[in-house]
Design a protein around this motif. Sequence first.
Motif, PDB file in Angstrom:
ATOM      1  N   UNK A  48      -1.125  28.106  22.336  1.00  0.00           N
ATOM      2  CA  UNK A  48      -1.603  27.535  23.602  1.00  0.00           C
ATOM      3  C   UNK A  48      -0.554  27.508  24.713  1.00  0.00           C
ATOM      4  N   UNK A  49       0.654  28.011  24.453  1.00  0.00           N
ATOM      5  CA  UNK A  49       1.695  27.990  25.486  1.00  0.00           C
ATOM      6  C   UNK A  49       1.424  28.991  26.602  1.00  0.00           C
ATOM      7  N   UNK A  50       0.599  30.009  26.341  1.00  0.00           N
ATOM      8  CA  UNK A  50       0.279  30.997  27.364  1.00  0.00           C
ATOM      9  C   UNK A  50      -1.042  30.615  28.022  1.00  0.00           C
ATOM     10  N   UNK A  51      -0.970  30.150  29.234  1.00  0.00           N
ATOM     11  CA  UNK A  51      -2.167  29.757  29.979  1.00  0.00           C
ATOM     12  C   UNK A  51      -2.964  31.006  30.352  1.00  0.00           C
ATOM     13  N   UNK A  52      -4.223  31.129  29.888  1.00  0.00           N
ATOM     14  CA  UNK A  52      -4.995  32.344  30.171  1.00  0.00           C
ATOM     15  C   UNK A  52      -5.283  32.562  31.656  1.00  0.00           C
ATOM     16  N   UNK A  53      -5.093  31.523  32.467  1.00  0.00           N
ATOM     17  CA  UNK A  53      -5.284  31.697  33.909  1.00  0.00           C
ATOM     18  C   UNK A  53      -4.081  32.367  34.557  1.00  0.00           C
ATOM     19  N   UNK A  54      -2.941  32.340  33.873  1.00  0.00           N
ATOM     20  CA  UNK A  54      -1.717  32.886  34.447  1.00  0.00           C
ATOM     21  C   UNK A  54      -1.192  34.119  33.738  1.00  0.00           C
ATOM     22  N   UNK A  55      -1.523  34.284  32.466  1.00  0.00           N
ATOM     23  CA  UNK A  55      -0.958  35.376  31.684  1.00  0.00           C
ATOM     24  C   UNK A  55      -2.062  36.307  31.187  1.00  0.00           C
ATOM     25  N   UNK A  56      -1.723  37.575  31.095  1.00  0.00           N
ATOM     26  CA  UNK A  56      -2.667  38.562  30.556  1.00  0.00           C
ATOM     27  C   UNK A  56      -2.803  38.364  29.049  1.00  0.00           C
ATOM     28  N   UNK A  57      -3.936  38.748  28.517  1.00  0.00           N
ATOM     29  CA  UNK A  57      -4.174  38.606  27.079  1.00  0.00           C
ATOM     30  C   UNK A  57      -3.155  39.387  26.263  1.00  0.00           C
ATOM     31  N   UNK A  58      -2.663  40.496  26.802  1.00  0.00           N
ATOM     32  CA  UNK A  58      -1.715  41.309  26.040  1.00  0.00           C
ATOM     33  C   UNK A  58      -0.365  40.622  25.853  1.00  0.00           C
ATOM     34  N   UNK A  59      -0.116  39.525  26.561  1.00  0.00           N
ATOM     35  CA  UNK A  59       1.113  38.759  26.330  1.00  0.00           C
ATOM     36  C   UNK A  59       1.130  38.157  24.928  1.00  0.00           C
ATOM     37  N   UNK A  60      -0.039  38.004  24.327  1.00  0.00           N
ATOM     38  CA  UNK A  60      -0.093  37.477  22.968  1.00  0.00           C
ATOM     39  C   UNK A  60       0.495  38.454  21.959  1.00  0.00           C
ATOM     40  N   UNK A  61       0.636  39.718  22.328  1.00  0.00           N
ATOM     41  CA  UNK A  61       1.199  40.720  21.424  1.00  0.00           C
ATOM     42  C   UNK A  61       2.673  40.457  21.137  1.00  0.00           C
ATOM     43  N   UNK A  62       3.325  39.667  21.963  1.00  0.00           N
ATOM     44  CA  UNK A  62       4.741  39.392  21.757  1.00  0.00           C
ATOM     45  C   UNK A  62       5.001  37.913  21.448  1.00  0.00           C
ATOM     46  N   UNK A  66       0.758  37.167  17.694  1.00  0.00           N
ATOM     47  CA  UNK A  66       0.748  38.635  17.736  1.00  0.00           C
ATOM     48  C   UNK A  66      -0.066  39.230  16.595  1.00  0.00           C
ATOM     49  N   UNK A  67      -0.023  38.620  15.433  1.00  0.00           N
ATOM     50  CA  UNK A  67      -0.792  39.138  14.293  1.00  0.00           C
ATOM     51  C   UNK A  67      -2.293  39.108  14.590  1.00  0.00           C
ATOM     52  N   UNK A  68      -2.747  38.043  15.234  1.00  0.00           N
ATOM     53  CA  UNK A  68      -4.160  37.899  15.545  1.00  0.00           C
ATOM     54  C   UNK A  68      -4.574  38.846  16.675  1.00  0.00           C
ATOM     55  N   UNK A  69      -3.710  39.008  17.652  1.00  0.00           N
ATOM     56  CA  UNK A  69      -3.976  39.925  18.751  1.00  0.00           C
ATOM     57  C   UNK A  69      -4.111  41.351  18.225  1.00  0.00           C
ATOM     58  N   UNK A  70      -3.175  41.770  17.382  1.00  0.00           N
ATOM     59  CA  UNK A  70      -3.220  43.127  16.841  1.00  0.00           C
ATOM     60  C   UNK A  70      -4.403  43.328  15.902  1.00  0.00           C
ATOM     61  N   UNK A  71      -4.794  42.295  15.189  1.00  0.00           N
ATOM     62  CA  UNK A  71      -5.988  42.376  14.348  1.00  0.00           C
ATOM     63  C   UNK A  71      -7.230  42.609  15.204  1.00  0.00           C
ATOM     64  N   UNK A  72      -7.342  41.896  16.315  1.00  0.00           N
ATOM     65  CA  UNK A  72      -8.472  42.060  17.221  1.00  0.00           C
ATOM     66  C   UNK A  72      -8.500  43.429  17.875  1.00  0.00           C
ATOM     67  N   UNK A  73      -7.350  43.897  18.329  1.00  0.00           N
ATOM     68  CA  UNK A  73      -7.274  45.218  18.958  1.00  0.00           C
ATOM     69  C   UNK A  73      -7.592  46.298  17.919  1.00  0.00           C
ATOM     70  N   UNK A  74      -7.112  46.115  16.700  1.00  0.00           N
ATOM     71  CA  UNK A  74      -7.410  47.074  15.634  1.00  0.00           C
ATOM     72  C   UNK A  74      -8.897  47.139  15.327  1.00  0.00           C
ATOM     73  N   UNK A  75      -9.564  46.001  15.334  1.00  0.00           N
ATOM     74  CA  UNK A  75     -11.013  45.979  15.086  1.00  0.00           C
ATOM     75  C   UNK A  75     -11.767  46.713  16.183  1.00  0.00           C
ATOM     76  N   UNK A  76     -11.361  46.533  17.425  1.00  0.00           N
ATOM     77  CA  UNK A  76     -12.004  47.237  18.535  1.00  0.00           C
ATOM     78  C   UNK A  76     -11.722  48.738  18.455  1.00  0.00           C
ATOM     79  N   UNK A  77     -10.529  49.117  18.018  1.00  0.00           N
ATOM     80  CA  UNK A  77     -10.180  50.520  17.827  1.00  0.00           C
ATOM     81  C   UNK A  77     -11.088  51.170  16.783  1.00  0.00           C
ATOM     82  N   UNK A  78     -11.265  50.504  15.650  1.00  0.00           N
ATOM     83  CA  UNK A  78     -12.127  51.039  14.587  1.00  0.00           C
ATOM     84  C   UNK A  78     -13.570  51.129  15.076  1.00  0.00           C
TER      85      UNK A  78
END
Length: 134
Positions: A48-62, A66-78
């Motif tokens: 919750x430290x990254x406010x979605x109103x100020x930061x892009x979703x891809x900031x969660x990758x770092x 990050x594990x959850x972000x990459x899991x979601x992106x991987x699911x969309x890729x498949x």
Amino acid sequence: MHPGAGGTASSGHIGLASRLAIVAHGRAAALLVAFGGGAILACDLVDPTLDPREFAASEHAIGKASWLFHLGVGAIFVAALLLLVRLRGPAATRDGTWRGTRRALATGLVGIVGLVAFPTDPGWEVVSVAGRLH
């Protein structure tokens, strides 16, 4: 013939391409997109430290999620891969009706690979090459 490469209905074996076509024509792609989108949205709950109103979703990758972000992106890729398989048959390629859709999906797949391969820089300062490519 390789054991998993093909087969007939009388032999009881279904080839890998046939299995993939069966999955591609089912609901798997829609479920994967819903799961992937939900996983990316859930990153805000895990970190919750990254406010979605100020930061892009891809900031969660770092971050911590990050594990959850990459899991979601991987699911969309498949899911996009499955949609490409769905649009691969002779009916879809005969008159070129789905050519633009296939190109758009392929472009989206390249974009997803770029999203993961080139992570963004933290904050609004983009200073690295990977951050610029992102």
